[in-house]
Design a protein around this motif. Structure first.
Motif, mmCIF file in Angstrom:
data_model
loop_
_atom_site.group_PDB
_atom_site.id
_atom_site.type_symbol
_atom_site.label_atom_id
_atom_site.label_comp_id
_atom_site.label_asym_id
_atom_site.label_seq_id
_atom_site.Cartn_x
_atom_site.Cartn_y
_atom_site.Cartn_z
ATOM 1 N N ILE A 1 0.856 -1.205 0.000
ATOM 2 C CA ILE A 1 0.000 0.000 0.000
ATOM 3 C C ILE A 1 0.878 1.237 0.000
ATOM 4 C CG2 ILE A 1 -1.660 1.306 1.380
ATOM 5 C CD1 ILE A 1 -2.850 -1.412 2.231
ATOM 6 N N LYS A 2 1.914 1.172 0.836
ATOM 7 C CA LYS A 2 2.840 2.299 0.944
ATOM 8 C C LYS A 2 3.412 2.646 -0.427
ATOM 9 C CE LYS A 2 5.514 3.505 4.978
ATOM 10 N NZ LYS A 2 6.258 2.939 6.088
ATOM 11 N N GLN A 3 3.733 1.596 -1.125
ATOM 12 C CA GLN A 3 4.335 1.774 -2.444
ATOM 13 C C GLN A 3 3.349 2.435 -3.403
ATOM 14 O OE1 GLN A 3 5.894 -1.931 -3.797
ATOM 15 N NE2 GLN A 3 7.358 -0.969 -5.179
ATOM 16 N N GLN A 4 2.102 1.966 -3.335
ATOM 17 C CA GLN A 4 1.065 2.506 -4.222
ATOM 18 C C GLN A 4 0.757 3.966 -3.908
ATOM 19 O OE1 GLN A 4 -1.329 1.250 -6.644
ATOM 20 N NE2 GLN A 4 0.300 -0.269 -7.006
ATOM 21 N N VAL A 5 0.598 4.248 -2.602
ATOM 22 C CA VAL A 5 0.079 5.574 -2.186
ATOM 23 C C VAL A 5 1.202 6.600 -2.063
ATOM 24 C CG1 VAL A 5 -1.172 6.814 -0.365
ATOM 25 C CG2 VAL A 5 -1.889 4.510 -1.033
ATOM 26 N N GLY A 6 2.370 6.125 -1.627
ATOM 27 C CA GLY A 6 3.461 7.073 -1.375
ATOM 28 C C GLY A 6 3.200 7.810 -0.082
ATOM 29 N N ASN A 7 3.702 9.022 0.052
ATOM 30 C CA ASN A 7 3.470 9.817 1.251
ATOM 31 C C ASN A 7 2.252 10.705 1.020
ATOM 32 O OD1 ASN A 7 3.457 11.451 3.432
ATOM 33 N ND2 ASN A 7 5.542 12.270 3.162
ATOM 34 N N PRO A 8 1.106 10.373 1.680
ATOM 35 C CA PRO A 8 -0.128 11.144 1.393
ATOM 36 C C PRO A 8 0.006 12.624 1.731
ATOM 37 C CG PRO A 8 -0.474 9.583 3.214
ATOM 38 C CD PRO A 8 0.902 9.334 2.697
ATOM 39 N N ALA A 9 0.875 12.963 2.681
ATOM 40 C CA ALA A 9 1.032 14.376 3.039
ATOM 41 C C ALA A 9 1.495 15.202 1.837
ATOM 42 C CB ALA A 9 2.033 14.518 4.191
ATOM 43 N N GLN A 10 2.200 14.529 0.929
ATOM 44 C CA GLN A 10 2.707 15.246 -0.242
ATOM 45 C C GLN A 10 1.562 15.735 -1.141
ATOM 46 O OE1 GLN A 10 5.831 16.146 -0.633
ATOM 47 N NE2 GLN A 10 6.374 15.075 1.258
ATOM 48 N N ALA A 11 0.381 15.086 -0.977
ATOM 49 C CA ALA A 11 -0.755 15.498 -1.806
ATOM 50 C C ALA A 11 -1.308 16.851 -1.360
ATOM 51 C CB ALA A 11 -1.857 14.444 -1.728
ATOM 52 N N LEU A 12 -0.942 17.260 -0.140
ATOM 53 C CA LEU A 12 -1.440 18.548 0.364
ATOM 54 C C LEU A 12 -0.506 19.673 -0.082
ATOM 55 C CD1 LEU A 12 -2.302 17.531 4.029
ATOM 56 C CD2 LEU A 12 -3.941 18.060 2.218
ATOM 57 N N PRO A 13 -1.058 20.843 -0.358
ATOM 58 C CA PRO A 13 -0.196 21.971 -0.706
ATOM 59 C C PRO A 13 0.755 22.292 0.450
ATOM 60 C CG PRO A 13 -2.525 22.504 -1.025
ATOM 61 C CD PRO A 13 -2.474 21.183 -0.339
ATOM 62 N N GLU A 14 1.927 22.694 0.119
ATOM 63 C CA GLU A 14 2.981 22.974 1.092
ATOM 64 C C GLU A 14 2.515 23.828 2.284
ATOM 65 O OE1 GLU A 14 6.438 22.102 0.986
ATOM 66 O OE2 GLU A 14 6.607 23.119 2.932
ATOM 67 N N PRO A 15 1.824 24.965 2.047
ATOM 68 C CA PRO A 15 1.474 25.833 3.191
ATOM 69 C C PRO A 15 0.501 25.184 4.168
ATOM 70 C CG PRO A 15 1.117 26.960 1.085
ATOM 71 C CD PRO A 15 1.372 25.531 0.770
ATOM 72 N N LEU A 16 -0.200 24.150 3.726
ATOM 73 C CA LEU A 16 -1.169 23.509 4.609
ATOM 74 C C LEU A 16 -0.539 22.415 5.463
ATOM 75 C CD1 LEU A 16 -4.397 23.169 2.412
ATOM 76 C CD2 LEU A 16 -3.838 24.894 4.128
ATOM 77 N N ARG A 17 0.714 22.063 5.182
ATOM 78 C CA ARG A 17 1.355 20.978 5.937
ATOM 79 C C ARG A 17 1.939 21.499 7.238
ATOM 80 N NH1 ARG A 17 5.156 19.017 1.421
ATOM 81 N NH2 ARG A 17 3.638 19.297 -0.264
ATOM 82 N N ARG A 18 1.659 20.770 8.315
ATOM 83 C CA ARG A 18 2.198 21.152 9.618
ATOM 84 C C ARG A 18 3.688 20.905 9.672
ATOM 85 N NH1 ARG A 18 0.032 22.087 14.252
ATOM 86 N NH2 ARG A 18 -2.212 22.205 14.497
ATOM 87 N N VAL A 19 4.385 21.818 10.351
ATOM 88 C CA VAL A 19 5.812 21.608 10.575
ATOM 89 C C VAL A 19 6.000 20.715 11.807
ATOM 90 C CG1 VAL A 19 8.021 22.752 10.953
ATOM 91 C CG2 VAL A 19 6.227 23.892 9.602
#
Lengths: 384, 518
Positions: free
Chosen positions: B43-61
């Motif tokens: 699944i990990k391989q298929q989906v990758g890192n889901p956080a990457q699907a979010l625009p940069e400014p919306l990602r928590r540091v």
């Protein structure tokens, strides 16, 4: 605004008691007051019985459960010591010498108040009337907690509890460290000579600091909690927004008008009328003559606030703003300001004007806008 | 067998006290409610890192600083807090006058929990949400009939939000006529809900408040002195919070209309007038209802409630978007309203409460609604008679007359005679598992207590409430110390109100608390 905590709960409790033994003796015999040695002599001749001791005893009665935990510092003899002993206390009388027994003077009251302040009592309880309140104020000013037991003929001042008993209850709550508020309350007094002549002239002499619980203080004087300090600031902001840039304004006495001066960074004569213009103080503590002279040079606006309790807009404590002055100020330039809670305390009674001139009073009667906050006003009835 | 002993009246009550910490203080690093299994490699391989699907400014540091707790600790925490609370399902809740704390039927809650509602998403296509749109459309129709208004928006989140929507529509109306700048004053009364002054102030208006005359009605002469070419609107409650119905309300409306202002009827106190009198007949242009008061939906401890804004023909263009429409075949949302004030709440409002209100009205019918009001008024006047038998209490204004659905009483006499204040009685009442509130500042009615029994409470309930008040009044005269040291059987002791007015001392979030305490 200060909370009681800063005064209470420092070491063992100490209560000061001052009784003005001749307070109130004029009233029962219809003398409209008790100020002046001649009146006191006359009152005693007419068969007056001093009441102040009885009133003080009613307050002390409530405090008796605290007798073991506190020290009661009293003025000597009839000025507190006697009544304290009658009520079962073991008081510590101040080492003051009274002029004569039975005929105490204003200076005795002042001396006792100063000594108690120095001794660092938690609270001074005093039994008397408006004259006594004035003496206390003259002696110790407005930054020391005191409370009046009503015993005088004239009680216009807001520093008195409603009843002697409620004075005792407030004092007990205060000493037990219950969280009460401290507030500045007005010391008002009539000019007794004119009062006896049938005319009412009141002056605002100053402010005393009293512990406060709504309903327990005479005239149901208004609280001044933080919210009301904020309200006063909001009123000041509205007034400053409404002030016309080139107009000079008479700023009447009172704590709400003081908030306007504070917002402008100006000093304020608490019990007098100042003239301000363009954020500057033009003249402080002016009388009627000076105001009229100023009116000869330029138009003036007026910023006033009613007295607490009775709600006098004009004619009590601000007689400098005379009928001649009022007639020369355009009505639209009169800004009346008041805390909403102070209006509530009127219980629906109208604001009052009593300038001594019925024509002027009529001119001001009817419905007036009263500023109660920033962009907030009420329409309130004014009667003469 | 011994018979069951009769229970004392007023009943004995003792509340739980847990000294429960704030949930943030209970946090233990590493504790978890649920441990999720690791994501499988495929699944990990298929989906990758889901956080990457979010625009940069919306990602928590950094991750959010949420409490870390096991499930049982969370459950225990909230169960304990619930025991330290009082609410409409637990006590005879007639003491929160003006709030209309009536019973919220549980069956209506069950309706909102069915998947038919709970699994809806507000972004679904209209064709898939025809049912709930029909509910909204029909609810609007019912509220139109109840108020006499021509359209009703269900979008506002509660009463104050509805008043805000109303004043925004009023402003848009004046602006459309070129009078927006000139009309910058709103008139209200001291016994109307304070939300009227507050919402209008938030909308940028200057507020003029009228005080009562000697009969308790708003001073009509003061209104005449207040109206001018600057008047945008009169915002008024009727009956007011004293429970007194202003019989001259139509004249008030006339005076304001004559000056070019509009009139908005705050119907938060509508529980005594359903099917009896309407905003339309009194001449109002706008009105609002609190669905969480009159129409039984839960108050939700201050939210979310639900409001409804009703308008007459001339204000329809300014209604919030979208409106719910029906073209004879299907229901749809109309966003194409160029003069609309826009949105006052995301999507279509608090939908579950709209369904609850709809179900409640349907269960009663028109006759049932009128009966609700008749019973509410009857209950209130029964309570009025009983309360006035208690020493030290009075009902200021309109002496000897009946009230509508609530009464603002005064303990002034008792306070003068005993030194016990309404705020102290309020605390003592909790020792009996009851409550009332005194949030009626400024205290125009001294030492106030506002009781509103609604239609939900039985005569026995009202008698029990009165028995508590009577006992406390007797204590005030015989043993005031027991009141002054109350509560004895309740969880929370004295709360100091000063910090509420001091920005340096209040904190409404844990983060603010940490910041302010260092």
């Amino acid at each position: 605004m200060r909370l009681l905590a800063s005064f209470a709960s420092k070491g063992p409790m100490q209560l000061g008691l001052i009784v003005n033994p001749i307070a109130g003796i004029g009233g029962r015999v219809g003398l409209k007051g008790s100020d002046g040695a001649e009146i006191q002599r006359l009152a005693l001749e007419l068969g007056a019985i001093p009441l102040a001791g009885e009133r003080a005893a009613a307050a002390l009665e409530v405090l008796r459960p605290l007798a073991g935990e506190m020290e009661l510092l009293t003025a000597p003899g009839p000025m507190g010591e006697d009544v304290a002993r009658q009520c079962g206390f073991v008081p510590r009388p101040l080492p003051l010498s009274l002029k004569k027994r039975g005929q105490t003077t204003a200076e005795d009251t002042r001396q006792a108040a100063r000594a108690m302040r120095e001794a660092g009592v938690n609270l001074i309880l005093f039994a008397g009337g408006d004259g006594t309140a004035r003496d206390i104020y003259e002696a110790i000013g407005n930054d020391f907690p005191v409370l009046g037991i009503p015993a005088g003929v004239k009680i216009h001042s807001a520093v008195y509890a409603v009843t002697p008993r409620s004075a005792g209850e407030l004092a007990a709550d205060f000493l037990r460290g219950r969280r009460l508020r401290l507030q500045e309350a007005e010391v008002l007094d009539l000019d007794e000579d004119s009062y006896r002549a049938g005319r009412i002239l009141t002056r605002l002499y100053g402010y005393l600091t009293i512990p406060y619980r709504r309903e327990a203080v005479q005239n149901q004087k208004v609280p001044t909690p933080e919210s009301e300090a904020v309200q006063a600031q909001a009123i000041a902001a509205e007034v400053i927004e409404q002030m016309q840039p080139d107009m000079a304004y008479l700023l009447g006495p009172g704590t709400t008008t003081r908030a306007v001066a504070e917002a402008l960074g100006l000093p304020k004569t608490l019990v007098g009328v100042d003239i301000i213009c363009r954020g500057e103080l033009l003249a402080a503590d002016v009388g009627e003559r000076q105001i009229l002279d100023m009116l000869d040079q330029r138009p003036l606006g007026l910023i006033i606030t009613p007295t607490g309790g009775q709600g006098f807009l004009l004619g009590r404590g601000n007689q400098q703003i005379s009928p001649d002055v009022i007639r020369r100020i355009e009505r639209k330039n009169i800004l009346v300001i008041c805390l909403a809670s102070k209006i509530a305390m009127l219980r629906g009674r109208p604001l009052l004007v009593d300038t001594g001139d019925s024509e002027t009073d009529r001119l001001l009667s009817g419905y007036l806008p009263v500023i109660t906050g920033y962009h907030e006003k009420i329409i309130y009835k004014v009667a003469s | 067998m011994k018979p069951i002993a009769p229970k004392p009246m007023p009943r004995r009550f003792h509340q739980a006290r847990w000294d429960e910490p704030i949930i943030f203080e209970l946090s233990q690093p590493g504790q978890r409610g649920v441990l999720l299994p690791p994501v499988e490699a495929g699944i990990k391989q298929q989906v990758g890192n889901p956080a990457q699907a979010l625009p940069e400014p919306l990602r928590r540091v950094v991750p959010p600083a949420l409490p870390e707790m096991s499930q049982i600790h969370v459950l225990r925490h909230y169960a304990r807090l619930s025991q330290e609370n009082l609410g409409v399902d637990l006590n005879i809740d007639v003491g929160q006058g003006t709030c209309t704390m009536k019973y919220s039927p549980k069956i209506n809650d069950q309706l909102t929990r069915t998947h038919k509602l709970s699994e809806l998403h507000p972004l679904q296509d209209e064709s898939t949400v025809q049912g709930i749109l029909e509910v909204m459309y029909r609810l609007e129709g019912m509220l139109k009939e109840i108020s006499g208004m021509d359209r009703v928006s269900l979008q506002p989140g509660a009463g104050s939000a509805a008043i805000y929507a109303n004043i925004c529509m009023i402003r848009a109306y004046h602006e459309a006529r070129g009078e927006g700048k000139q009309r910058d004053e709103v008139i209200t009364t001291i016994f109307s809900h304070p939300s009227n002054a507050a919402a209008a102030k938030v909308a940028g208006y200057k507020i003029i408040t009228l005080y009562p005359d000697e009969n308790g009605y708003p001073d009509f002469e003061a209104l005449k002195a207040a109206v001018s070419e600057r008047t945008a609107a009169l915002l008024i409650t009727n009956p007011e919070d004293t429970g007194i119905f202003n019989p001259r309300i139509a004249e008030f409306v006339e005076v304001v209309h004559a000056a070019g202002g509009l009139c908005s009827y705050d119907q938060a106190n509508a529980n005594g007038i359903l099917g009896i009198t309407r905003a339309r007949e009194a001449g109002f242009d706008v009105c609002h209802f609190n669905l969480h008061k009159t129409f039984s939906t839960p108050h939700g401890c201050g939210g979310p409630g639900a409001g409804a804004s009703g308008v007459t023909e001339k204000l329809i263009p300014f209604l919030p978007v979208p409106t719910v429409e029906f073209n004879g075949e299907k229901y749809f949302l109309d966003y194409n309203r160029p003069q609309s004030i826009g949105k006052v709440r995301p999507f279509y409002g608090v939908t579950p409460n709209l369904l609850r209100a709809y179900a409640w009205i349907m269960s009663l019918g028109a006759d049932g609604l009128r009966e609700v009001s008749e019973v509410a008024v009857l209950n209130n006047n029964y309570l009025l008679n009983k309360v006035l038998e208690i020493r030290g209490v009075s009902a200021p204004y309109a002496k000897g007359k009946r009230r509508i659905e609530q009464v603002r009483y005064s303990w002034e006499q008792l306070t003068r005679e005993t030194g016990v204040t309404s705020e102290e009685i309020e605390i003592r009442v909790t020792d009996f598992g009851m409550h009332y509130w005194t949030s009626h500042h400024p205290f125009v009615v001294p030492e106030p207590m506002t009781l509103e029994p609604t239609e939900s409470y039985s005569r026995a309930d009202l008698d029990e409430y009165v028995a508590v008040l009577r006992q406390i009044a007797e204590e005030a005269y015989t043993n005031p110390e027991i009141i002054k040291t109350a509560p004895h059987n309740s969880t929370i002791h004295r709360i100091h109100h000063e910090p509420f007015d001091n920005p340096a001392e209040w904190a409404v979030t844990w983060r603010a608390y940490k910041r302010k305490t260092g």
